[in-house]
Motif scaffolding. Structure first.
Motif, PDB file in Angstrom:
ATOM      1  N   THR A  26      31.042   3.463 -47.031  1.00  0.00           N
ATOM      2  CA  THR A  26      29.582   2.663 -47.212  1.00  0.00           C
ATOM      3  C   THR A  26      28.952   3.127 -46.468  1.00  0.00           C
TER       4      THR A  26
ATOM      5  N   LYS B  89      32.902   2.733 -37.989  1.00  0.00           N
ATOM      6  CA  LYS B  89      31.423   2.672 -36.688  1.00  0.00           C
ATOM      7  C   LYS B  89      32.039   1.823 -35.440  1.00  0.00           C
TER       8      LYS B  89
ATOM      9  N   GLY C 142      32.297  -6.847 -44.358  1.00  0.00           N
ATOM     10  CA  GLY C 142      32.498  -7.588 -42.318  1.00  0.00           C
ATOM     11  C   GLY C 142      32.299  -8.532 -42.042  1.00  0.00           C
ATOM     12  N   GLY C 143      32.177  -8.423 -41.067  1.00  0.00           N
ATOM     13  CA  GLY C 143      31.410  -9.993 -40.236  1.00  0.00           C
ATOM     14  C   GLY C 143      32.077 -10.857 -39.699  1.00  0.00           C
ATOM     15  N   PHE C 144      34.058 -10.901 -39.998  1.00  0.00           N
ATOM     16  CA  PHE C 144      34.479 -12.049 -39.738  1.00  0.00           C
ATOM     17  C   PHE C 144      34.153 -12.406 -38.517  1.00  0.00           C
TER      18      PHE C 144
ATOM     19  N   ASP D  92      36.961   2.074 -43.414  1.00  0.00           N
ATOM     20  CA  ASP D  92      35.845   1.934 -44.413  1.00  0.00           C
ATOM     21  C   ASP D  92      34.621   3.327 -43.275  1.00  0.00           C
TER      22      ASP D  92
ATOM     23  N   ALA E 154      36.275  -1.283 -40.399  1.00  0.00           N
ATOM     24  CA  ALA E 154      34.881  -0.176 -40.020  1.00  0.00           C
ATOM     25  C   ALA E 154      35.070   0.602 -39.694  1.00  0.00           C
TER      26      ALA E 154
ATOM     27  N   HIS F 203      27.797  -7.037 -47.398  1.00  0.00           N
ATOM     28  CA  HIS F 203      28.132  -7.426 -46.639  1.00  0.00           C
ATOM     29  C   HIS F 203      26.729  -8.066 -46.157  1.00  0.00           C
TER      30      HIS F 203
ATOM     31  N   TYR G  76      32.286  -2.808 -31.239  1.00  0.00           N
ATOM     32  CA  TYR G  76      31.097  -1.624 -31.039  1.00  0.00           C
ATOM     33  C   TYR G  76      30.577  -1.870 -29.099  1.00  0.00           C
TER      34      TYR G  76
ATOM     35  N   ARG H 277      27.288  -2.296 -54.629  1.00  0.00           N
ATOM     36  CA  ARG H 277      26.987  -3.605 -53.198  1.00  0.00           C
ATOM     37  C   ARG H 277      25.407  -4.494 -53.266  1.00  0.00           C
TER      38      ARG H 277
ATOM     39  N   GLU I  81      36.268  -5.635 -44.764  1.00  0.00           N
ATOM     40  CA  GLU I  81      36.167  -4.355 -44.321  1.00  0.00           C
ATOM     41  C   GLU I  81      35.492  -5.037 -42.816  1.00  0.00           C
ATOM     42  N   PRO I  82      36.812  -5.921 -42.088  1.00  0.00           N
ATOM     43  CA  PRO I  82      36.668  -5.825 -40.787  1.00  0.00           C
ATOM     44  C   PRO I  82      35.716  -4.327 -39.667  1.00  0.00           C
ATOM     45  N   GLY I  83      35.191  -4.746 -38.880  1.00  0.00           N
ATOM     46  CA  GLY I  83      35.035  -4.186 -37.798  1.00  0.00           C
ATOM     47  C   GLY I  83      35.773  -4.417 -36.546  1.00  0.00           C
ATOM     48  N   ARG I  84      34.548  -5.357 -36.027  1.00  0.00           N
ATOM     49  CA  ARG I  84      34.628  -5.771 -35.219  1.00  0.00           C
ATOM     50  C   ARG I  84      35.608  -6.783 -34.549  1.00  0.00           C
TER      51      ARG I  84
HETATM   52  C1  LIG Z   1      28.530  -2.641 -44.838  1.00  0.00           C
HETATM   53  C2  LIG Z   1      29.769  -2.720 -43.515  1.00  0.00           C
HETATM   54  N1  LIG Z   1      31.418  -3.317 -43.644  1.00  0.00           N
HETATM   55  C3  LIG Z   1      31.691  -3.439 -42.636  1.00  0.00           C
HETATM   56  C4  LIG Z   1      31.202  -3.531 -41.241  1.00  0.00           C
HETATM   57  C5  LIG Z   1      31.312  -4.214 -40.454  1.00  0.00           C
HETATM   58  O1  LIG Z   1      30.967  -5.866 -40.137  1.00  0.00           O
HETATM   59  P1  LIG Z   1      32.010  -6.043 -38.635  1.00  0.00           P
HETATM   60  O2  LIG Z   1      31.920  -5.244 -37.608  1.00  0.00           O
HETATM   61  O3  LIG Z   1      30.986  -7.456 -38.233  1.00  0.00           O
HETATM   62  O4  LIG Z   1      33.107  -6.848 -39.028  1.00  0.00           O
HETATM   63  C6  LIG Z   1      29.796  -3.736 -41.658  1.00  0.00           C
HETATM   64  C7  LIG Z   1      29.054  -3.522 -40.499  1.00  0.00           C
HETATM   65  O5  LIG Z   1      27.696  -3.509 -40.177  1.00  0.00           O
HETATM   66  C8  LIG Z   1      28.513  -3.180 -42.688  1.00  0.00           C
HETATM   67  O6  LIG Z   1      27.446  -2.726 -42.625  1.00  0.00           O
END
Ligand SMILES: Cc1ncc(COP(=O)(O)O)c(C=O)c1O
Length: 492
Positions: free
Chosen positions: A112, A70, A242-244, A89, A68, A205, A446, A158, A337-340
């Protein structure tokens, strides 16, 4: 009761630890490139991808891990990922352009989040997958594909607002995605637009740390896959978003002690632990504790790839069998879709100490050449002590002053009362001196560039990518990093 500041020691894996043990290198970088300064570690993100891939293998699941984007704007991290099994993503037109420019093929990108027409157009043009946010987006995408004669667009739906069959567990409301209750209408739209759109599966998500809630959502997706099949589609992907999470702290006991003491401080049972008595969501009304701690659970025993593993091993709330097994048996590919979690241990933020000021209250204020937007740990509710990187090079800075551990308040470089880099009293091994540097570890997810601004025309942090070569740290400006070597020999 003791008034000594309580520690919240960061969890450091070997790369980040070794970097922090190189004060001369870090000071050279800050001298040359200014403060604030962000450092990223591309090799670490490659290792993190491999940890997620290992979980896929353990559950015998095919599929993809999408970073992810972002979570961090770094070019180096994204470019390094192109050489791994990861996909990406993208949540904006610029992120998509960045990924394509870094070498990601459109086929390895998923678009996304909420989208503007230009983002949708480039996603379709480049062969990315559309993670459709709702029925409106499906209509808009189909119209674009037809109007501009674009290739048939792969679409993932989604979904949100899942519930178990007994309606015991309900996932929280979201402004994103289509409610599972409206799935019929969404499938009608997909039927109408079959020539333009190819539905490949469903996903969610959910912004929560709760495994129960995620298990409900994942089971809801498996049911939705059945609905797609009944309608004659051939879906093959479930996307768990995401959100792991990340475990930021080295010691669970420190976290427990800290949060208990914070509650005591808000209740007036011990001296304040924060600037102005800030309670991080807690307050006292007529002697009673109100509110709730709005903090990230900084110590998380199960986070990142281990969290995905736990989710897949968990029994489905209604069907009762492990979710990973159900995915495997229904021949579903798994997308995540892990970001953090992919950015865990991938970077740190450096700020030079400009001034150390004593106060009548006996506390010290430490002013840094950075502001709260440059290291937004607090904005994300992540409490973790910075690491003192002494100018004189001694590990504990003992040559400068043998004051011993102190609690300080960290102030930013903006003319704003609210510009506190940390609102709590932070524990340092000794009082810092102007010229020392404070390192905020593990900010790549982030916390290093998501909220940075050029307010007051203060400099936005530059970013460098570092790696180890023959035992020494080397660096390049983030934008100069490509995953190739300059020594004549290229990667095998
Ligand atoms: C659609 C989607 N995927 C993945 C993520 C990534 O989440 P995380 O960074 O908590 O893994 C987000 C975070 O806002 C999201 O909105």
């Amino acid at each position: 009761m003791s008034n000594a500041p309580l520690s919240l020691e960061p969890r450091l894996e070997p790369r980040l630890e070794s970097l922090l043990e190189s004060p001369a290198f870090l000071h050279t970088l800050v001298d040359a490139l200014g403060s604030p300064l962000n450092i990223v570690l591309p090799e670490q993100i490659a290792q993190n991808v491999e940890r997620f891939r290992a979980v896929f293998r353990r559950h015998q699941l095919a599929g993809r891990v999408f970073f992810a984007h972002k979570a961090n704007r770094s070019s180096a991290l994204v470019r390094r990922l192109t050489t791994t099994e990861a996909a990406l993503d993208a949540a904006s037109l610029s992120e998509l352009q960045h990924a394509l420019g870094a070498g990601f093929h459109g086929e390895r990108i998923m678009a996304t989040g909420p989208k503007d027409p230009e983002f949708l157009w480039l996603a379709a043009r480049s062969g990315a997958t559309l993670n459709a946010d709702g029925p409106g987006e499906i209509e808009e995408a189909a119209a674009l594909v037809r109007a501009y004669d674009l290739p048939r667009l792969r679409v993932l739906l989604r979904l949100s607002e899942f519930e178990t069959s007994g309606a015991r567990t309900l996932s929280r409301r979201s402004r994103f995605g289509a409610s599972v209750k409206s799935l019929d209408g969404v499938l009608d739209a997909l039927e109408r637009h079959q020539s333009a759109l190819e539905p490949i599966g469903v996903g969610y998500h959910v912004d929560t740390t709760s495994l129960d809630e995620k298990a409900t959502a994942l089971e809801g997706c498996l049911r939705a896959m059945e609905e797609l099949r009944i309608r004659g589609f051939q879906p093959r992907v479930v996307d768990v978003g995401g959100g792991f999470g990340v475990n930021y702290l080295a010691h669970a006991a420190q976290w427990d002690r800290y949060t208990t003491a914070l509650t005591d401080a808000v209740m007036g049972r011990r001296p304040p632990m924060t600037w102005g008595g800030h309670g991080y969501g807690l307050r006292v009304e007529s002697g009673t504790l109100k509110g709730s701690l709005s903090l990230y659970p900084a110590h998380r025993p199960i986070a990142g790839a281990a969290y995905l593993d736990a989710l897949l091993a968990r029994p489905a709330p209604s069907l009762g069998r492990p979710l990973g097994t159900l995915l495997l048996e229904s021949l579903c590919d798994l997308y995540a879709e892990p970001g953090r979690a992919l950015a865990d241990q991938c970077g740190l933020s450096l700020g030079r100490v400009l001034e150390v000021r004593g106060t009548d209250a006996g506390e010290h204020l430490v002013r840094l050449a950075m502001n709260a937007g440059d290291v937004s740990l607090e904005e994300h509710g992540v409490l973790m002590d910075p690491v003192l990187v002494p100018r004189d090079g001694s590990a504990d800075g003992s040559a400068a002053d043998a004051s011993g551990p102190v609690g300080v308040h960290l102030m930013g470089n903006l003319c704003l009362e609210s510009d506190l880099v940390t609102r709590r009293t932070v524990r340092l091994p000794r009082l810092p001196c102007p010229g020392d540097v404070l390192a905020f570890p593990n900010t790549a997810g982030y916390c290093m560039d998501f909220s940075a601004t050029s307010a007051q025309q203060q400099p936005v942090a530059r970013k460098v990518a570092v790696h180890q070569e023959a035992g020494a740290w080397r660096w390049r400006l983030d934008e100069q990093y490509w995953p190739i070597t300059y020594t004549g020999g290229h990667r095998a």
